[in-house]
Scaffold this active site. Structure first.
Site, PDB file in Angstrom:
ATOM      1  N   HIS A 196       0.798  -1.230   0.000  1.00 54.59           N
ATOM      2  CA  HIS A 196       0.000   0.000   0.000  1.00 54.59           C
ATOM      3  C   HIS A 196       0.824   1.269   0.000  1.00 54.59           C
ATOM      4  O   HIS A 196       0.355   2.310  -0.442  1.00 54.59           O
ATOM      5  CB  HIS A 196      -1.042  -0.043   1.120  1.00 54.59           C
ATOM      6  CG  HIS A 196      -2.173  -0.938   0.741  1.00 54.59           C
ATOM      7  ND1 HIS A 196      -2.202  -2.258   1.099  1.00 54.59           N
ATOM      8  CD2 HIS A 196      -3.247  -0.730  -0.048  1.00 54.59           C
ATOM      9  CE1 HIS A 196      -3.273  -2.815   0.562  1.00 54.59           C
ATOM     10  NE2 HIS A 196      -3.929  -1.920  -0.131  1.00 54.59           N
ATOM     11  N   GLU A 438     -11.515 -10.874  -5.143  1.00 53.80           N
ATOM     12  CA  GLU A 438     -10.070 -10.903  -4.899  1.00 53.80           C
ATOM     13  C   GLU A 438      -9.655 -12.194  -4.209  1.00 53.80           C
ATOM     14  O   GLU A 438      -8.503 -12.368  -3.837  1.00 53.80           O
ATOM     15  CB  GLU A 438      -9.626  -9.672  -4.108  1.00 53.80           C
ATOM     16  CG  GLU A 438     -10.450  -9.356  -2.876  1.00 53.80           C
ATOM     17  CD  GLU A 438     -10.095  -8.005  -2.240  1.00 53.80           C
ATOM     18  OE1 GLU A 438      -9.017  -7.462  -2.520  1.00 53.80           O
ATOM     19  OE2 GLU A 438     -10.915  -7.525  -1.439  1.00 53.80           O
ATOM     20  N   ASP A 462      -4.784  -8.686  -4.588  1.00 61.07           N
ATOM     21  CA  ASP A 462      -4.971  -9.838  -3.709  1.00 61.07           C
ATOM     22  C   ASP A 462      -5.238 -11.114  -4.506  1.00 61.07           C
ATOM     23  O   ASP A 462      -4.712 -12.177  -4.159  1.00 61.07           O
ATOM     24  CB  ASP A 462      -6.122  -9.579  -2.732  1.00 61.07           C
ATOM     25  CG  ASP A 462      -5.664  -8.717  -1.562  1.00 61.07           C
ATOM     26  OD1 ASP A 462      -4.559  -8.968  -1.048  1.00 61.07           O
ATOM     27  OD2 ASP A 462      -6.388  -7.792  -1.176  1.00 61.07           O
ATOM     28  N   CYS A 509     -10.096  -3.042 -10.059  1.00 59.19           N
ATOM     29  CA  CYS A 509      -9.466  -1.936  -9.342  1.00 59.19           C
ATOM     30  C   CYS A 509      -8.099  -2.330  -8.802  1.00 59.19           C
ATOM     31  O   CYS A 509      -7.449  -1.555  -8.121  1.00 59.19           O
ATOM     32  CB  CYS A 509     -10.366  -1.420  -8.230  1.00 59.19           C
ATOM     33  SG  CYS A 509     -10.812  -2.691  -7.050  1.00 59.19           S
TER      34      CYS A 509
HETATM   35  C1  PEP Z   1      -6.828  -5.479  -4.618  1.00 57.07           C
HETATM   36  O1  PEP Z   1      -6.650  -6.365  -3.783  1.00 57.07           O
HETATM   37  O2  PEP Z   1      -6.583  -5.624  -5.839  1.00 57.07           O
HETATM   38  C2  PEP Z   1      -7.338  -4.169  -4.212  1.00 57.07           C
HETATM   39  C3  PEP Z   1      -7.650  -3.253  -5.095  1.00 57.07           C
HETATM   40  O3  PEP Z   1      -7.455  -3.926  -2.886  1.00 57.07           O
HETATM   41  P1  PEP Z   1      -6.235  -3.575  -1.910  1.00 57.07           P
HETATM   42  O4  PEP Z   1      -5.036  -3.296  -2.795  1.00 57.07           O
HETATM   43  O5  PEP Z   1      -6.638  -2.400  -1.128  1.00 57.07           O
HETATM   44  O6  PEP Z   1      -6.087  -4.824  -1.117  1.00 57.07           O
HETATM   45 MG    MG Z   2      -7.488  -6.245  -1.829  1.00 57.05          MG
END
Ligand code: PEP
Ligand code: MG
Length: 577
Positions: A196, A438, A462, A509
């Protein structure tokens, strides 16, 4: 005359956020603070030494608070207000002085003794507020100790010249506190493209290279560093010639960005006339500037967990409502997908005091935690429902693994909606309700889920880590992070086809949605919405304008039958020539 020999070093890592910067290194590391136990004879002098350290700490915390509030807003500075309260707490301070005066302990040891006593007392209580105070006391004590020992704890919010941060790792909240005026980029030993801090660097437009393994060993404070977030290279103390070369690369990248910027008001339509939606991922309402400046057609993922970070207690319903309302209003009717709290994994909330887990990414996170900590979840759902009348809101649940989880979350949403309506509050009549896909179990069962939800958003960050069983934070297994693997493409296809069979839409996403090798494949697989870091939108639009959906469909069909990721990459390269 002797001239100092400066060694040039080339380090390779993972290109996590685009851009090229040249600046001095600033190492962000927490020094080891070792406390010895001594007996002092002149207790008055020792008390004075303690008082001086206390005053210096107060001055430092005041300064950090001021900088944080100026650069990042008052909410982020709240935590330092709590630290000042601790520094002025006579209960704590007097006990430390007593230990020096009565027991003749040195100041460092007296501080450690009293602080440990307070911390274990507060932590033992079944009271969230007192647990937060324990964390504040621990933080503050570290600062006082550093002054007593004459050791500096580097603080990124106090940086006042242009630097590139060098760190073992940066947590998402460390990243959120970086001051973009002076922090030109960062590079870390660990981390991957989908950790992140990397994702945040992209939305903050700070170039970053992560997972280098060696920057902490190879770079000293003050070294000159070239950070190339395009190729993942870090060059330490470059020669004049190399510096010139990178200044040219930097200028070329700026020219490229100016070209992309011309597409800001264009529709995203393929050569053969098919429209897809290019949306942005955001973490905070302030990120919307970037979305609008980059021609985002919507928000495909609002990661609400950032509302919960960098503070000492849960955000209230009103605070959340205000944030959601701002985002919905500023997007003026364009779609906004807000994801409910996805805490856990690499996103920690110290004040929740959750036990450490062996496998945090496989553990108690996101919807699992929300379904158990229902008061917290209901507060967020109410804020969302109340905000729904201010724009085009779609609500999305993260980390759904089973239909039961979806139904439980949906039932809580419905209950809160009925409560609000009976209180006379307004809620939009129809709010689309979707899930993140995911977890492989959900991708495999997408045909059943598609009957229940209004939309899917594929979270490849994920989904790839769970499909490949490779931790997204671990650079040693980062070779398994393979978005173009036929296995991942097949899962993505299953999800998109399942949505379309029920007349629903499918977006993505995860970071894969903004990846230039993946985009042709995803277009061919029929993805409806691509949600990415705002800074990737214009580049993606310029690419899609040059592609034909029909041709990409053929490419995707071939890729699905391939054996390896490399074969797929070669096929995409060939078609993009
Ligand atoms: C993902 O897992 O692709 C996602 C968009 O969520 P995060 O990156 O916040 O886990
Ligand atoms: Mg995720």
């Amino acid at each position: 005359m002797m001239t100092e020999v400066v060694l040039t070093k080339d380090i390779s890592g993972i290109a996590a956020s685009s851009g090229i910067e040249i600046a001095k290194a600033f190492r962000l590391e927490n020094p080891e603070l070792i406390v010895e136990k001594n007996t002092v004879t002149n207790v008055d002098l020792e008390v004075k030494r303690f008082e001086q350290a206390l005053e210096s700490t107060k001055g430092e915390v005041e300064k950090i608070k001021e900088h944080t509030s100026q650069n990042l807003g008052g909410d982020n500075a709240e935590i330092f207000e709590a630290h000042l309260l601790v520094l002025n707490d006579p209960e704590l301070i007097n006990q430390i002085k007593d230990k020096i005066q009565i027991e003749h302990f040195n100041a460092e040891f007296a501080l450690q003794e009293v602080v440990n006593m307070f911390v274990s007392m507060f932590e033992a209580l079944d009271n969230e507020y007192m647990k937060e105070r324990a964390a504040d006391i621990r933080d503050v004590a570290k600062r006082i100790l550093s002054h007593l020992l004459g050791v500096t704890i580097p603080n990124p919010s106090l940086i006042s010249e242009e630097v590139i941060i060098i760190a073992e790792d940066l947590s998402p909240s460390d990243t959120a506190q970086l001051n973009r005026q002076f922090v030109k980029g960062f590079t870390t030993n660990i981390g991957g493209r989908t950790s992140h801090s990397a994702i945040m660097a992209r939305s903050m437009e700070i170039p970053a290279v992560v997972g280098t393994k060696t920057v902490m060993a190879d770079i000293e404070n003050g070294d000159v560093v070239i950070l190339d977030g395009l190729s993942g290279k870090v060059i330490v103390n470059p020669t004049e010639e190399v510096t010139k070369e990178y200044n040219m690369k930097k200028a070329a990248y700026e020219v490229q960005k100016t070209e992309w910027a011309k597409l800001i008001n264009e529709q995203t339509v393929t050569k053969d006339g098919e429209h897809v939606e290019l949306a942005a991922n955001i973490g905070k309402p302030e990120d919307l500037n970037g979305v609008l400046e980059n021609g985002g057609e919507g928000v495909g993922l609002y990661r609400t967990e950032f509302l919960y970070m960098g503070r000492t207690q849960l955000p209230t319903e009103e605070e959340q409502f205000a944030a959601f309302k701002t985002v919905l209003e500023d997007m003026e009717g364009k779609p906004v997908v807000i994801r409910t709290l996805d805490i856990g994994g690499d996103k920690e909330l110290p004040y929740l005091e959750l036990p450490k887990e062996m496998n945090p990414f496989l553990g108690f996170r996101a919807i699992r935690l929300c379904l158990e900590m229902q008061d917290m979840f209901r507060t967020q759902l109410r804020a969302l429902l109340r905000a729904s009348v201010y724009g085009n809101l779609k609500i999305m649940f993260p980390m759904i693994a089973t239909l039961d989880e979806f139904w439980s979350a949906k039932a809580l949403l419905e209950e809160e909606k009925q409560k609000l309506l009976s209180e006379g509050k307004q809620v939009a009549e129809k709010i689309e309700l979707g899930i993140m896909v995911e977890i492989p179990s959900t991708a495999i069962l997408a045909d059943q889920f598609a009957k229940e939800v209004d939309f899917f958003s594929i979270g490849t960050n994920d989904l790839i880590q769970y499909t490949m069983a490779a931790d997204r934070m671990n650079q040693r297994v980062s070779y398994l992070y393979q978005p173009y693997s036929p296995s991942i493409l097949r899962l993505v296809k299953m999800v998109i086809d399942a949505a379309h069979a029920e007349g629903k839409w499918a977006g993505m996403c995860g970071e894969m949605a903004g990846d230039e090798t993946a985009i042709p494949l995803l277009l061919g697989l029929g993805l409806d919405e691509f949600s990415m870091s705002a800074t990737s939108i214009l580049k993606a639009r310029s690419q899609i304008l040059r592609l034909s959906k029909k041709e990409m469909k053929n490419l995707a069909e071939e890729a699905l039958q391939m054996k390896t990721t490399n074969e797929v990459i070669e096929a995409v390269k060939e078609i993009m020539k």
